[in-house]
Design a protein around this motif. Structure first.
Motif, PDB file in Angstrom:
ATOM      1  N   MET A   1      -1.976  33.141  72.023  1.00 26.01           N
ATOM      2  CA  MET A   1      -3.245  32.918  72.693  1.00 26.01           C
ATOM      3  C   MET A   1      -2.984  32.308  74.069  1.00 26.01           C
ATOM      4  N   SER A   2      -3.687  32.772  75.065  1.00 26.50           N
ATOM      5  CA  SER A   2      -3.521  32.229  76.410  1.00 26.50           C
ATOM      6  C   SER A   2      -4.217  30.878  76.517  1.00 26.50           C
ATOM      7  N   ASP A   3      -3.892  30.146  77.573  1.00 28.10           N
ATOM      8  CA  ASP A   3      -4.555  28.859  77.807  1.00 28.10           C
ATOM      9  C   ASP A   3      -6.059  29.042  77.981  1.00 28.10           C
ATOM     10  N   ALA A   4      -6.458  30.094  78.681  1.00 29.71           N
ATOM     11  CA  ALA A   4      -7.888  30.353  78.894  1.00 29.71           C
ATOM     12  C   ALA A   4      -8.584  30.636  77.566  1.00 29.71           C
ATOM     13  N   GLU A   5      -7.936  31.386  76.699  1.00 38.06           N
ATOM     14  CA  GLU A   5      -8.519  31.667  75.384  1.00 38.06           C
ATOM     15  C   GLU A   5      -8.610  30.392  74.546  1.00 38.06           C
ATOM     16  N   LEU A   6      -7.599  29.545  74.665  1.00 36.19           N
ATOM     17  CA  LEU A   6      -7.637  28.272  73.945  1.00 36.19           C
ATOM     18  C   LEU A   6      -8.777  27.389  74.446  1.00 36.19           C
ATOM     19  N   LEU A   7      -9.006  27.381  75.758  1.00 37.70           N
ATOM     20  CA  LEU A   7     -10.115  26.601  76.301  1.00 37.70           C
ATOM     21  C   LEU A   7     -11.462  27.126  75.796  1.00 37.70           C
ATOM     22  N   CYS A   8     -11.594  28.443  75.705  1.00 38.19           N
ATOM     23  CA  CYS A   8     -12.835  29.023  75.166  1.00 38.19           C
ATOM     24  C   CYS A   8     -13.021  28.608  73.710  1.00 38.19           C
ATOM     25  N   ALA A   9     -11.948  28.642  72.942  1.00 37.28           N
ATOM     26  CA  ALA A   9     -12.027  28.227  71.536  1.00 37.28           C
ATOM     27  C   ALA A   9     -12.340  26.733  71.440  1.00 37.28           C
ATOM     28  N   LEU A  10     -11.738  25.970  72.318  1.00 32.51           N
ATOM     29  CA  LEU A  10     -11.963  24.530  72.329  1.00 32.51           C
ATOM     30  C   LEU A  10     -13.412  24.209  72.689  1.00 32.51           C
ATOM     31  N   ALA A  11     -13.994  24.995  73.565  1.00 27.48           N
ATOM     32  CA  ALA A  11     -15.395  24.797  73.947  1.00 27.48           C
ATOM     33  C   ALA A  11     -16.321  25.012  72.752  1.00 27.48           C
ATOM     34  N   GLN A  12     -15.823  25.714  71.745  1.00 25.51           N
ATOM     35  CA  GLN A  12     -16.599  25.946  70.523  1.00 25.51           C
ATOM     36  C   GLN A  12     -16.117  25.041  69.389  1.00 25.51           C
ATOM     37  N   SER A  13     -15.486  23.914  69.776  1.00 24.22           N
ATOM     38  CA  SER A  13     -15.050  22.870  68.832  1.00 24.22           C
ATOM     39  C   SER A  13     -13.960  23.322  67.865  1.00 24.22           C
ATOM     40  N   ASN A  14     -13.072  24.178  68.319  1.00 24.53           N
ATOM     41  CA  ASN A  14     -11.958  24.635  67.494  1.00 24.53           C
ATOM     42  C   ASN A  14     -10.830  23.610  67.560  1.00 24.53           C
ATOM     43  N   GLU A  15     -10.613  22.889  66.471  1.00 22.72           N
ATOM     44  CA  GLU A  15      -9.601  21.832  66.446  1.00 22.72           C
ATOM     45  C   GLU A  15      -8.178  22.382  66.574  1.00 22.72           C
ATOM     46  N   ALA A  16      -7.948  23.569  66.064  1.00 23.33           N
ATOM     47  CA  ALA A  16      -6.621  24.185  66.181  1.00 23.33           C
ATOM     48  C   ALA A  16      -6.289  24.445  67.651  1.00 23.33           C
ATOM     49  N   ALA A  17      -7.288  24.790  68.433  1.00 19.02           N
ATOM     50  CA  ALA A  17      -7.079  25.014  69.867  1.00 19.02           C
ATOM     51  C   ALA A  17      -6.684  23.711  70.559  1.00 19.02           C
ATOM     52  N   LEU A  18      -7.321  22.616  70.165  1.00 16.64           N
ATOM     53  CA  LEU A  18      -6.967  21.312  70.735  1.00 16.64           C
ATOM     54  C   LEU A  18      -5.527  20.950  70.387  1.00 16.64           C
TER      55      LEU A  18
END
Length: 83
Positions: free
Chosen positions: A1-18
């Motif tokens: 996953m790219s950093d941008a994709e991780l930020l999008c996931a994080l914006a939706q409260s995805n703890e794995a992305a954090l």
């Protein structure tokens, strides 16, 4: 996953992305904290990561590459809390 994709996931409260972003960026942030002589580097890095998490939705509104956005926001946080 790219950093941008991780930020999008994080914006939706995805703890794995954090967790993944922390794994990717913590070493750089610790180095930065020590370079600016942050009095509590561990706390500063933790606060910077939480700030990135709280504002992850803002990245979509910028033209910055995700890596630059993360590092700039974290750097600003570390400098502000170092004083």
């Amino acid at each position: 996953m790219s950093d941008a994709e991780l930020l999008c996931a994080l914006a939706q409260s995805n703890e794995a992305a954090l967790r993944e972003l922390h794994c990717r960026y913590a070493p750089r942030l610790y180095t930065l904290a020590f370079q600016i002589q942050h009095p509590q580097p561990e706390r500063g890095v933790q606060d910077a990561c939480l700030l990135v998490a709280r504002h992850a939705d803002c990245h979509a509104r910028t033209a910055l590459e995700a890596r630059l956005w993360i590092l700039a926001l974290a750097h600003q946080s570390l400098r502000a809390t170092a004083q």
